[in-house]
Design an enzyme around this catalytic site. Sequence first.
Site, short mmCIF file in Angstrom:
data_model
loop_
_atom_site.label_atom_id
_atom_site.label_comp_id
_atom_site.label_asym_id
_atom_site.label_seq_id
_atom_site.Cartn_x
_atom_site.Cartn_y
_atom_site.Cartn_z
CG ASN A 32 0.77 -17.00 1.76
OD1 ASN A 32 -0.29 -17.38 1.28
ND2 ASN A 32 1.13 -15.72 1.79
CG HIS A 72 0.24 -6.97 1.30
ND1 HIS A 72 -1.02 -7.08 1.86
CD2 HIS A 72 0.63 -8.24 0.99
CE1 HIS A 72 -1.37 -8.36 1.89
NE2 HIS A 72 -0.39 -9.09 1.36
CG ASP A 97 -3.31 -5.35 3.46
OD1 ASP A 97 -2.10 -5.13 3.38
OD2 ASP A 97 -3.85 -6.41 3.09
CB SER A 116 -2.16 -11.67 0.71
OG SER A 116 -1.79 -11.82 2.05
#
Length: 597
Positions: A274, A182, A149, A350
């Site tokens: 998404n 994130h 990530d 996520s």
Amino acid sequence: MGRTWWGQIWWVGLFLAGLILALSQVPGLGSRGEYESIVLDFRDDLAAAEVEQQLGAIAQQFSITPRLNSAFSQAEQVYILPGDKQTLQALRRSDLRRYTESIDPNYIYRTLDVPNDPDYPKQWNLQAIQMESAWNESKGAGMTIAVIDTGIAPVPDLQQTKFVPGYDFVNDREEAIDDNGHGTHVAGTIAQSTNNNLGVAGIAYEASLMPLKVLSAEGGGTVTDIAEAIRFAADHGADVINLSLGGGGDASVMRDAIDYAHSKGVVIVAAAGNANTNAAGFPARYGNVIAVSAVDATGAKAPYSNFGAGVDIAAPGGAFEGENDAGGILQQTIDPETGEPAFRAFQGTSMAAPHVAAVAALVKSVGVTEPEAIAQILKSSARQVTEDPLNHFGAGRLDANAAVRLAQQENLDVKDFLRWLRDNGYLNLRFWFDGGAVAFLPKLGMVLGSYLLAWLLRRYVPVLSLSLGLGLVAGSSGFFPFRGFYIYDLPQYPFRLLGSSIPELGGAVSGSAALNPLFASVLIPFGLVALLLGHSWGKWVAIGATLGVSACLGISAVVDPQVAGLGAGAIARGFLALNALLCFGLATLAAKAAARV
């Protein structure tokens, strides 16, 4: 021959010592229930007058008056009285056993383990996947989860979380520090420090995190960096990889890296995307990846979540309602503008993917190792959605508790068997030593004592044979662990009989803790010797049983001299000691006679 016998006794003792040491290392061994009172469950067929008589005897002997547990206890004749371990043992050794179905500690149960993290009640997502029940089985200890990530920042609510070395593929350096927020948020869902009186909880909070930075501060990264990070994780001991990232392009370098990690036994989980489109994005779309769609707090598909082709399972991803972020997934991360720690609620697939990655680690921690098997368990245990024509949910909504329990059922190995023994109390040494079911040390003394008596007759008794050994065990202790066994809805008396020695059989049949004077005497050994002395192997069974009875009675005379009709005092001790000597004398004469044949 004497040296051989001593060698055998030495090895038996060494084995038992090793077994006890091994059992002492099993988790949960030292756990013991708390109690401040004792439960007396009188037999249902006992008349009220007999119950009152026994209650009066207890009050006179212990200066404690038992009382009904509640207004509903009269029909079952269940009484309680204050007491500790000594009181419990005294009651179990008394004649009261004849009148009761059980005499047990009135254990104190408490609420299930709920994290003390103050904002845990806001984590609807963990409660939606049944985490509190799953934590009773596993917390992910021993597992390593790679978070590919934006990196992971050392925020306060990750200070107690374990980490293994990772890498920053964006800046080509060893420290993979998050500069976006994130990755830290994703890492928190997987293994946020839990029960630390701070912030929120994580799913597999005893697992280790491997931070692998492939996305920049702006949130973008290349396929080659991601592919290299996947190979790095596979080569450095990762059990699970979480990919809360994605795009629209299929790349051979990515596919090859995923196949490589999968071939090394790594479970790979990715966010479906998404865009609210009818297909999972890449890399979630690849066959060796578990693709995760997102649901909101009501269990419905989140409005942004991809669905359809490639989606394998659904998990909480959250959904905001206008300016209200209460429906999001709450974790501690960083404010990307200031770099300071902050608790933030995010939404997205996520956020859904790390739920599945962490539960996959729980499943693997209980013994299921193959990625295909873990994926199948996650899908089979998911809560199915009956009407899902567009495949919003894949196999269904993630259920952590059901997944872990299904994994335990499908992985019946030694570890799982030991866990079963632990959960049923058999691995608690106090179960054996404090008289909770079977007094371990006296039983061990009876077994070794019978072997010692056989060694004393080494001139007449052959080197240990199966027939002699069976007789020694039957006469001294029986297969005593069986006395504590209980299988739901099956009668317990077969186990009680199998776990009783010859002197204990009379009490086992009548349900009394006291020895029956007929069985606890030389009479039954005399009958066995008379019947079997002329038999080629039966004579050694009879002689071994006679020596075993001698050891049993001798130990009982010292440790627990309870004989029905004779009490537990000097008369009972003398009776047991005398019959122990008579049994040894009978075995000596029989061994001499057998040796001449």
